[in-house]
Design an enzyme around this catalytic site. Structure first.
Site, short mmCIF file in Angstrom:
data_model
loop_
_atom_site.label_atom_id
_atom_site.label_comp_id
_atom_site.label_asym_id
_atom_site.label_seq_id
_atom_site.Cartn_x
_atom_site.Cartn_y
_atom_site.Cartn_z
N ASN A 53 37.25 38.21 43.98
CA ASN A 53 37.67 39.19 42.97
C ASN A 53 36.47 39.44 42.06
O ASN A 53 36.15 38.61 41.22
CB ASN A 53 38.86 38.61 42.20
CG ASN A 53 39.26 39.48 41.02
OD1 ASN A 53 38.82 40.60 40.87
ND2 ASN A 53 40.13 38.93 40.16
N LYS A 112 36.13 41.56 39.79
CA LYS A 112 36.54 42.01 38.45
C LYS A 112 35.70 43.22 38.02
O LYS A 112 35.28 44.00 38.87
CB LYS A 112 36.45 40.86 37.45
CG LYS A 112 37.22 39.63 37.94
CD LYS A 112 37.45 38.58 36.89
CE LYS A 112 38.23 37.43 37.50
NZ LYS A 112 38.53 36.37 36.54
N HIS A 121 47.38 40.31 38.36
CA HIS A 121 46.38 39.33 37.91
C HIS A 121 46.62 39.02 36.43
O HIS A 121 47.02 39.91 35.67
CB HIS A 121 44.97 39.89 38.13
CG HIS A 121 43.91 38.85 37.91
ND1 HIS A 121 43.46 38.53 36.66
CD2 HIS A 121 43.27 38.04 38.78
CE1 HIS A 121 42.56 37.56 36.77
NE2 HIS A 121 42.42 37.25 38.04
N SER A 158 38.28 29.10 38.60
CA SER A 158 37.03 28.33 38.58
C SER A 158 36.71 27.65 39.92
O SER A 158 36.14 26.56 39.94
CB SER A 158 37.06 27.29 37.45
OG SER A 158 37.11 27.95 36.19
#
Ligand code: PGA
Length: 255
Positions: free
Chosen positions: A9, A11, A94, A210
Protein backbone atom coordinates in the site's frame (compact mmCIF):
# COMPACT_ATOMS: atom_id res chain seq x y z
CA UNK A 1 -4.70 -24.36 0.51
CA UNK A 2 -4.60 -20.57 0.79
CA UNK A 3 -2.02 -18.96 -1.52
CA UNK A 4 0.08 -16.45 0.46
CA UNK A 5 -0.67 -12.84 -0.41
CA UNK A 6 1.50 -9.75 -0.06
CA UNK A 7 0.21 -6.30 -1.01
CA UNK A 8 2.09 -3.01 -0.97
CA UNK A 9 0.00 0.00 0.00
CA UNK A 10 1.95 2.96 -1.29
CA UNK A 11 -0.52 5.41 0.27
CA UNK A 12 -0.12 9.05 -0.90
CA UNK A 13 3.47 8.58 -2.02
CA UNK A 14 5.21 8.72 -5.42
CA UNK A 15 4.63 10.87 -8.46
CA UNK A 16 3.90 9.00 -11.69
CA UNK A 17 7.61 9.01 -12.59
CA UNK A 18 8.57 7.78 -9.14
CA UNK A 19 5.93 5.05 -9.26
CA UNK A 20 7.23 3.84 -12.61
CA UNK A 21 10.78 3.82 -11.27
CA UNK A 22 9.81 1.96 -8.10
CA UNK A 23 7.84 -0.71 -9.89
CA UNK A 24 10.60 -1.14 -12.48
CA UNK A 25 13.05 -1.76 -9.65
CA UNK A 26 10.94 -4.35 -7.85
CA UNK A 27 9.30 -6.10 -10.76
CA UNK A 28 12.17 -8.41 -11.84
CA UNK A 29 12.60 -9.63 -8.25
CA UNK A 30 8.87 -10.12 -7.77
CA UNK A 31 8.53 -12.08 -10.99
CA UNK A 32 11.01 -14.68 -9.76
CA UNK A 33 8.63 -15.63 -6.94
CA UNK A 34 5.58 -17.48 -8.17
CA UNK A 35 4.22 -19.14 -5.04
CA UNK A 36 2.97 -15.85 -3.55
CA UNK A 37 0.28 -13.51 -4.90
CA UNK A 38 1.91 -10.08 -5.20
CA UNK A 39 -0.01 -6.84 -5.51
CA UNK A 40 1.14 -3.23 -5.67
CA UNK A 41 -1.28 -0.43 -4.85
CA UNK A 42 0.09 2.89 -6.14
CA UNK A 43 -1.92 6.15 -6.11
CA UNK A 44 -4.80 6.39 -8.65
CA UNK A 45 -2.86 8.66 -11.01
CA UNK A 46 -0.13 6.04 -11.48
CA UNK A 47 -2.34 3.00 -12.05
CA UNK A 48 -2.34 3.27 -15.84
CA UNK A 49 1.43 3.68 -16.11
CA UNK A 50 2.14 0.83 -13.69
CA UNK A 51 -0.41 -1.37 -15.46
CA UNK A 52 1.58 -1.01 -18.69
CA UNK A 53 4.80 -1.99 -16.95
CA UNK A 54 3.48 -5.16 -15.34
CA UNK A 55 1.19 -6.21 -18.19
CA UNK A 56 1.02 -9.98 -18.62
CA UNK A 57 3.11 -10.63 -15.52
CA UNK A 58 2.25 -12.33 -12.24
CA UNK A 59 2.44 -9.07 -10.28
CA UNK A 60 -1.04 -7.59 -9.93
CA UNK A 61 -2.38 -4.13 -9.38
CA UNK A 62 -4.67 -2.66 -6.75
CA UNK A 63 -6.21 0.72 -5.96
CA UNK A 64 -6.30 2.26 -2.49
CA UNK A 65 -9.94 3.34 -2.44
CA UNK A 66 -13.03 3.81 -4.60
CA UNK A 67 -16.42 5.49 -4.48
CA UNK A 68 -19.49 3.26 -4.57
CA UNK A 69 -21.51 5.00 -7.30
CA UNK A 70 -20.97 3.90 -10.90
CA UNK A 71 -20.77 7.43 -12.31
CA UNK A 72 -22.22 10.90 -11.92
CA UNK A 73 -21.81 14.21 -10.13
CA UNK A 74 -19.32 13.22 -7.46
CA UNK A 75 -16.49 15.65 -8.07
CA UNK A 76 -13.10 14.17 -7.37
CA UNK A 77 -14.24 10.59 -6.86
CA UNK A 78 -13.19 7.42 -8.70
CA UNK A 79 -15.80 4.81 -9.62
CA UNK A 80 -15.63 1.02 -9.57
CA UNK A 81 -16.10 0.97 -13.36
CA UNK A 82 -13.06 3.19 -13.88
CA UNK A 83 -10.95 0.90 -11.74
CA UNK A 84 -12.24 -2.37 -13.18
CA UNK A 85 -10.37 -1.57 -16.40
CA UNK A 86 -7.16 -0.83 -14.59
CA UNK A 87 -6.66 -3.19 -11.69
CA UNK A 88 -7.84 -6.36 -9.95
CA UNK A 89 -7.86 -5.35 -6.27
CA UNK A 90 -8.99 -2.43 -4.16
CA UNK A 91 -8.22 -1.58 -0.54
CA UNK A 92 -11.41 -0.66 1.31
CA UNK A 93 -11.93 0.70 4.83
CA UNK A 94 -8.29 1.40 5.56
CA UNK A 95 -7.96 2.94 9.03
CA UNK A 96 -6.64 6.17 7.49
CA UNK A 97 -9.89 6.43 5.48
CA UNK A 98 -11.87 5.74 8.65
CA UNK A 99 -9.83 8.22 10.70
CA UNK A 100 -9.31 11.16 8.31
CA UNK A 101 -12.28 10.82 5.96
CA UNK A 102 -14.96 9.63 8.36
CA UNK A 103 -15.61 6.30 6.63
CA UNK A 104 -17.51 3.74 8.65
CA UNK A 105 -19.77 0.70 8.43
CA UNK A 106 -22.42 1.54 5.86
CA UNK A 107 -20.15 3.40 3.45
CA UNK A 108 -17.59 0.64 3.67
CA UNK A 109 -20.19 -2.01 3.00
CA UNK A 110 -21.44 -0.06 -0.04
CA UNK A 111 -17.87 0.16 -1.29
CA UNK A 112 -17.31 -3.58 -0.84
CA UNK A 113 -20.53 -4.31 -2.74
CA UNK A 114 -19.62 -1.85 -5.50
CA UNK A 115 -16.20 -3.47 -5.91
CA UNK A 116 -17.64 -6.99 -6.05
CA UNK A 117 -20.19 -5.92 -8.69
CA UNK A 118 -17.38 -5.12 -11.13
CA UNK A 119 -15.29 -8.12 -10.04
CA UNK A 120 -12.68 -6.11 -8.20
CA UNK A 121 -11.40 -8.03 -5.19
CA UNK A 122 -11.73 -5.97 -2.01
CA UNK A 123 -8.96 -5.96 0.56
CA UNK A 124 -11.13 -5.06 3.52
CA UNK A 125 -9.22 -3.54 6.45
CA UNK A 126 -10.25 -3.84 10.08
CA UNK A 127 -8.42 -3.08 13.31
CA UNK A 128 -8.71 -1.55 16.73
CA UNK A 129 -7.32 1.66 18.23
CA UNK A 130 -4.71 1.64 20.97
CA UNK A 131 -7.18 2.51 23.72
CA UNK A 132 -9.56 -0.21 22.54
CA UNK A 133 -6.70 -2.69 22.57
CA UNK A 134 -5.66 -1.63 26.06
CA UNK A 135 -9.23 -1.93 27.30
CA UNK A 136 -9.34 -5.53 26.04
CA UNK A 137 -11.94 -4.64 23.39
CA UNK A 138 -10.09 -5.87 20.29
CA UNK A 139 -12.46 -8.76 19.51
CA UNK A 140 -15.58 -6.70 20.08
CA UNK A 141 -14.34 -3.87 17.82
CA UNK A 142 -13.15 -6.15 15.04
CA UNK A 143 -16.34 -8.23 15.14
CA UNK A 144 -18.45 -5.10 14.81
CA UNK A 145 -16.34 -3.76 11.93
CA UNK A 146 -16.74 -7.06 10.10
CA UNK A 147 -20.45 -7.23 10.74
CA UNK A 148 -21.13 -3.70 9.52
CA UNK A 149 -18.69 -3.76 6.59
CA UNK A 150 -20.09 -7.04 5.31
CA UNK A 151 -23.77 -6.25 5.92
CA UNK A 152 -25.78 -7.07 2.81
CA UNK A 153 -22.95 -9.05 1.22
CA UNK A 154 -23.97 -12.62 0.51
CA UNK A 155 -20.91 -13.70 -1.39
CA UNK A 156 -17.72 -13.30 0.63
CA UNK A 157 -15.82 -15.73 -1.59
CA UNK A 158 -12.61 -14.26 -2.85
CA UNK A 159 -12.66 -11.34 -0.44
CA UNK A 160 -9.40 -10.57 1.32
CA UNK A 161 -9.31 -9.21 4.85
CA UNK A 162 -6.44 -7.28 6.42
CA UNK A 163 -6.18 -7.04 10.18
CA UNK A 164 -4.34 -3.82 10.93
CA UNK A 165 -4.24 -2.73 14.56
CA UNK A 166 -4.21 1.07 14.27
CA UNK A 167 -1.53 1.44 16.92
CA UNK A 168 0.82 -0.63 14.73
CA UNK A 169 0.39 1.33 11.49
CA UNK A 170 3.31 3.55 10.55
CA UNK A 171 4.51 3.57 14.14
CA UNK A 172 7.29 1.01 13.89
CA UNK A 173 5.51 -0.77 16.76
CA UNK A 174 4.22 -3.97 15.16
CA UNK A 175 1.98 -6.40 17.01
CA UNK A 176 3.63 -9.67 18.00
CA UNK A 177 3.10 -12.66 15.73
CA UNK A 178 1.06 -14.36 18.45
CA UNK A 179 -1.20 -11.35 19.03
CA UNK A 180 -1.86 -11.01 15.31
CA UNK A 181 -2.42 -14.75 14.91
CA UNK A 182 -4.91 -14.76 17.73
CA UNK A 183 -7.00 -11.92 16.35
CA UNK A 184 -6.82 -13.28 12.82
CA UNK A 185 -8.01 -16.65 14.12
CA UNK A 186 -10.90 -14.80 15.72
CA UNK A 187 -11.66 -13.04 12.41
CA UNK A 188 -11.77 -16.45 10.72
CA UNK A 189 -14.24 -17.69 13.34
CA UNK A 190 -16.36 -14.59 12.77
CA UNK A 191 -16.41 -15.34 9.03
CA UNK A 192 -17.58 -18.87 9.84
CA UNK A 193 -20.46 -17.38 11.82
CA UNK A 194 -21.32 -14.80 9.15
CA UNK A 195 -20.92 -17.19 6.19
CA UNK A 196 -19.68 -20.75 6.49
CA UNK A 197 -16.71 -22.77 7.59
CA UNK A 198 -15.61 -23.46 4.02
CA UNK A 199 -15.60 -19.73 3.18
CA UNK A 200 -13.67 -19.03 6.39
CA UNK A 201 -11.12 -21.69 5.52
CA UNK A 202 -10.61 -20.25 2.03
CA UNK A 203 -10.54 -16.55 2.82
CA UNK A 204 -7.11 -14.99 3.04
CA UNK A 205 -6.49 -12.83 6.08
CA UNK A 206 -3.42 -10.60 6.20
CA UNK A 207 -1.63 -8.80 8.97
CA UNK A 208 -0.69 -5.15 8.47
CA UNK A 209 1.15 -2.64 10.63
CA UNK A 210 4.89 -1.90 10.50
CA UNK A 211 5.74 -5.07 8.56
CA UNK A 212 9.25 -5.06 7.11
CA UNK A 213 11.82 -7.55 5.87
CA UNK A 214 13.25 -7.93 9.38
CA UNK A 215 9.98 -8.91 11.09
CA UNK A 216 7.86 -10.49 8.35
CA UNK A 217 8.79 -14.08 9.26
CA UNK A 218 7.34 -13.62 12.73
CA UNK A 219 3.94 -13.03 11.16
CA UNK A 220 4.10 -15.30 8.18
CA UNK A 221 5.15 -18.31 10.24
CA UNK A 222 1.83 -18.12 12.14
CA UNK A 223 -0.78 -20.58 10.88
CA UNK A 224 -3.71 -18.15 10.63
CA UNK A 225 -1.77 -15.37 8.87
CA UNK A 226 -1.86 -15.67 5.09
CA UNK A 227 0.21 -12.65 4.18
CA UNK A 228 0.73 -8.96 4.80
CA UNK A 229 -0.47 -5.52 3.80
CA UNK A 230 2.73 -3.51 3.79
CA UNK A 231 2.86 0.29 3.93
CA UNK A 232 6.19 2.05 4.46
CA UNK A 233 8.37 -0.93 3.55
CA UNK A 234 6.60 -1.34 0.19
CA UNK A 235 8.17 1.94 -0.97
CA UNK A 236 11.61 0.34 -1.07
CA UNK A 237 12.08 -2.21 -3.83
CA UNK A 238 14.56 -4.44 -2.00
CA UNK A 239 12.47 -4.42 1.18
CA UNK A 240 9.29 -5.37 -0.63
CA UNK A 241 10.95 -8.10 -2.68
CA UNK A 242 12.59 -9.36 0.53
CA UNK A 243 9.19 -9.59 2.23
CA UNK A 244 7.70 -11.55 -0.68
CA UNK A 245 10.73 -13.84 -0.86
CA UNK A 246 10.67 -14.69 2.85
CA UNK A 247 6.93 -15.30 2.65
CA UNK A 248 7.48 -17.80 -0.17
CA UNK A 249 10.19 -19.57 1.82
CA UNK A 250 8.31 -19.76 5.12
CA UNK A 251 4.98 -20.78 3.65
CA UNK A 252 6.58 -23.55 1.58
CA UNK A 253 8.12 -24.97 4.76
CA UNK A 254 4.97 -24.74 6.86
CA UNK A 255 2.62 -26.13 4.20
P1 PGA B 1 2.80 0.46 7.61
O1 PGA B 1 1.33 0.62 6.97
O2 PGA B 1 3.35 -0.84 7.09
O3 PGA B 1 3.55 1.65 7.15
O4 PGA B 1 2.63 0.41 9.10
C1 PGA B 1 0.49 -0.48 6.80
C2 PGA B 1 -0.83 -0.05 6.25
O5 PGA B 1 -1.34 1.01 6.65
O6 PGA B 1 -1.41 -0.72 5.38
Amino acid sequence: MRVPFIAGNWKMNTTVDEAVKLVSEMHPGLEKITSVDKVVCPPFVSLAAVKELIKGSSTKLGAQNLYFAEKGAYTGEISPLMLADLCQFVIIGHSERRQYFGEAGEIISKKVQAALRVKLIPILCVGEKLEENEAGRTREVVAEQLRSSLAGINEADGLIIAYEPIWAIGTGKAATGEQANETIGFIRQSITKLYSDSIAQNIRILYGGSVNSANVTEFISQPEIDGALVGGASLKADEFVGIVKQTAEIKSITK
